[in-house]
Design a protein around this motif. Structure first.
Motif, PDB file in Angstrom:
ATOM      1  N   VAL A 162       0.820  -1.210   0.000  1.00 19.53           N
ATOM      2  CA  VAL A 162       0.000   0.000   0.000  1.00 19.53           C
ATOM      3  C   VAL A 162       0.854   1.259   0.000  1.00 19.53           C
ATOM      4  CG1 VAL A 162      -1.627   1.359   1.379  1.00 19.53           C
ATOM      5  CG2 VAL A 162      -2.007  -1.093   1.058  1.00 19.53           C
ATOM      6  N   ASP A 163       1.961   1.250   0.725  1.00 20.63           N
ATOM      7  CA  ASP A 163       2.775   2.460   0.857  1.00 20.63           C
ATOM      8  C   ASP A 163       3.698   2.689  -0.334  1.00 20.63           C
ATOM      9  OD1 ASP A 163       1.747   3.146   3.433  1.00 20.63           O
ATOM     10  OD2 ASP A 163       3.003   1.569   4.298  1.00 20.63           O
ATOM     11  N   SER A 164       4.374   1.633  -0.783  1.00 24.59           N
ATOM     12  CA  SER A 164       5.360   1.796  -1.857  1.00 24.59           C
ATOM     13  C   SER A 164       4.778   1.592  -3.245  1.00 24.59           C
ATOM     14  CB  SER A 164       6.508   0.801  -1.657  1.00 24.59           C
ATOM     15  OG  SER A 164       6.066  -0.534  -1.874  1.00 24.59           O
ATOM     16  N   HIS A 165       3.611   0.956  -3.330  1.00 28.36           N
ATOM     17  CA  HIS A 165       3.003   0.553  -4.601  1.00 28.36           C
ATOM     18  C   HIS A 165       3.906  -0.397  -5.380  1.00 28.36           C
ATOM     19  CE1 HIS A 165       0.140   4.313  -4.698  1.00 28.36           C
ATOM     20  NE2 HIS A 165      -0.047   3.538  -3.645  1.00 28.36           N
ATOM     21  N   GLU A 166       4.756  -1.087  -4.670  1.00 27.70           N
ATOM     22  CA  GLU A 166       5.640  -2.085  -5.266  1.00 27.70           C
ATOM     23  C   GLU A 166       5.239  -3.472  -4.778  1.00 27.70           C
ATOM     24  OE1 GLU A 166       7.830  -1.287  -7.497  1.00 27.70           O
ATOM     25  OE2 GLU A 166       7.784   0.913  -7.267  1.00 27.70           O
ATOM     26  N   GLU A 167       5.989  -4.469  -5.190  1.00 27.18           N
ATOM     27  CA  GLU A 167       5.726  -5.831  -4.739  1.00 27.18           C
ATOM     28  C   GLU A 167       5.916  -5.920  -3.226  1.00 27.18           C
ATOM     29  OE1 GLU A 167       7.401 -10.382  -5.544  1.00 27.18           O
ATOM     30  OE2 GLU A 167       8.014  -8.721  -6.837  1.00 27.18           O
ATOM     31  N   PRO A 168       5.009  -6.584  -2.523  1.00 28.19           N
ATOM     32  CA  PRO A 168       5.129  -6.679  -1.058  1.00 28.19           C
ATOM     33  C   PRO A 168       6.412  -7.386  -0.639  1.00 28.19           C
ATOM     34  CG  PRO A 168       2.935  -7.333  -1.768  1.00 28.19           C
ATOM     35  CD  PRO A 168       3.771  -7.218  -3.013  1.00 28.19           C
ATOM     36  N   THR A 169       6.887  -7.010   0.548  1.00 28.80           N
ATOM     37  CA  THR A 169       8.061  -7.640   1.137  1.00 28.80           C
ATOM     38  C   THR A 169       7.685  -8.127   2.539  1.00 28.80           C
ATOM     39  OG1 THR A 169       8.914  -5.648   2.230  1.00 28.80           O
ATOM     40  CG2 THR A 169       9.505  -5.974  -0.100  1.00 28.80           C
ATOM     41  N   ASP A 170       8.649  -8.728   3.214  1.00 28.30           N
ATOM     42  CA  ASP A 170       8.418  -9.171   4.590  1.00 28.30           C
ATOM     43  C   ASP A 170       8.162  -7.998   5.529  1.00 28.30           C
ATOM     44  OD1 ASP A 170       8.765 -11.785   3.825  1.00 28.30           O
ATOM     45  OD2 ASP A 170      10.864 -11.897   4.445  1.00 28.30           O
ATOM     46  N   ASP A 171       8.558  -6.796   5.117  1.00 24.51           N
ATOM     47  CA  ASP A 171       8.372  -5.605   5.949  1.00 24.51           C
ATOM     48  C   ASP A 171       7.100  -4.835   5.607  1.00 24.51           C
ATOM     49  OD1 ASP A 171      10.745  -6.005   7.382  1.00 24.51           O
ATOM     50  OD2 ASP A 171      11.934  -5.022   5.813  1.00 24.51           O
ATOM     51  N   SER A 172       6.309  -5.315   4.671  1.00 27.84           N
ATOM     52  CA  SER A 172       5.069  -4.629   4.309  1.00 27.84           C
ATOM     53  C   SER A 172       4.102  -4.652   5.482  1.00 27.84           C
ATOM     54  CB  SER A 172       4.424  -5.299   3.092  1.00 27.84           C
ATOM     55  OG  SER A 172       5.227  -5.146   1.933  1.00 27.84           O
TER      56      SER A 172
END
Length: 294
Positions: free
Chosen positions: A271-281
């Protein structure tokens, strides 16, 4: 599944920095990219009614029933439904973008505020009091959305799957379901056992947060103080409290629920980066598509 009651009266005050417009811009992009719904051209004053009028212009055709059928199909394809709409702030953002949108929430207090706000803004928006686990629409909708972690109020696997099955059932063929959720990482590692307090001129709150590891449940106890008079010298406040529970989920869990419900998983986006989710999402959008009816 807790419904907002007293907290509804101050919800908008404490959510005044929520980036609804930013969310709306991105959800609009996702609908245009993956969905079947179209917004009406409000810049040219082409509302739903005027578009309907155009379909009824006498063009020499004798098949008026076909026009009516196509119009009805377009209305369902272009309908957007928001689950967990709360006080209607995001519903209004999407309405301003030209979408024919309906809001659904289980809290009558929140919905009363939403209806009053829509009336004040001059928006014709239908709001229905329903538990998303018992979703029951009068027709299909081209897009169903849920933002601001409403899905996290579903605490059991079965509740999530049943809700998603109903979404699939009421989606227009090829329609999309776009929702966000707070991750397990956010509740466990970011919020944790914390206390948050905020003070405003007319109201204040204390938010005591507790994370229950075994169930992955986030409990937050809200204590709210609301000023009882407009008199500047009157320092009397009304105190009330509410307890809410949300469950943290991993992306793998949510994808599993989507597919178990019969929906087609398309993609996930931070939601914040508009990129692929990571473990820190901390919060993730999922886009899923209607995939036939059971």
């Amino acid at each position: 599944m807790e419904a907002y009651s007293d907290f509804a009266t101050v919800y908008d005050t404490f959510m005044d920095e929520t980036p609804y417009d930013v969310w709306g811009d991105f959800i609009d992009e996702l609908i245009r990219k993956y969905g079947v719904s179209k917004a009406y051209d409000i810049d040219n004053n082409e509302t739903k009614d005027t578009l309907s009028d155009k379909t009824n212009i006498d063009d020499g055709s004798t098949d008026s029933s076909n026009h009516d059928y196509e119009e009805a199909i377009d209305e369902e394809r272009n309908l957007v439904v928001e689950l967990g709409c709360g006080t209607g702030s995001f519903t209004q953002v999407m309405k301003q973008k030209g979408y024919d949108i309906m809001g659904i929430d289980m809290s009558p207090e929140m919905l009363n505020i939403a209806r009053n706000k829509a009336t004040d803004a001059g928006f014709d928006i239908m709001y229905l009091e329903q538990d998303m686990r018992e979703l029951d629409l009068y027709c299909t909708a081209g897009t169903i959305i849920s933002v601001c972690d409403s899905v996290n109020y579903l605490l059991e696997d079965e509740d999530v799957i049943e809700t998603f099955k109903l979404v699939n059932n009421f989606l227009f063929p090829g329609g999309v379901f776009i929702f966000d959720f707070n991750t397990l990482h956010k509740y466990r590692d970011v919020i944790g056992d914390a206390t948050i307090a905020e003070n405003r001129d007319e109201c204040s709150f204390i938010w005591d947060n507790y994370y229950h590891e075994d169930e992955h449940i986030n409990e937050y106890d809200l204590t709210i103080f609301v000023k009882t008079s407009d008199n500047a010298e009157d320092e009397l406040f009304r105190r009330f409290s509410e307890t809410h529970y949300q469950r943290g989920y991993t992306l793998d869990e949510m994808r599993g629920f989507v597919e178990a419900a019969g929906l087609e998983y398309i993609t996930a986006i931070d939601v914040d980066s508009h990129e692929e989710p990571t473990d820190d999402s901390e919060r993730i959008y999922i886009i899923a598509r209607e995939h036939g009816k059971s």
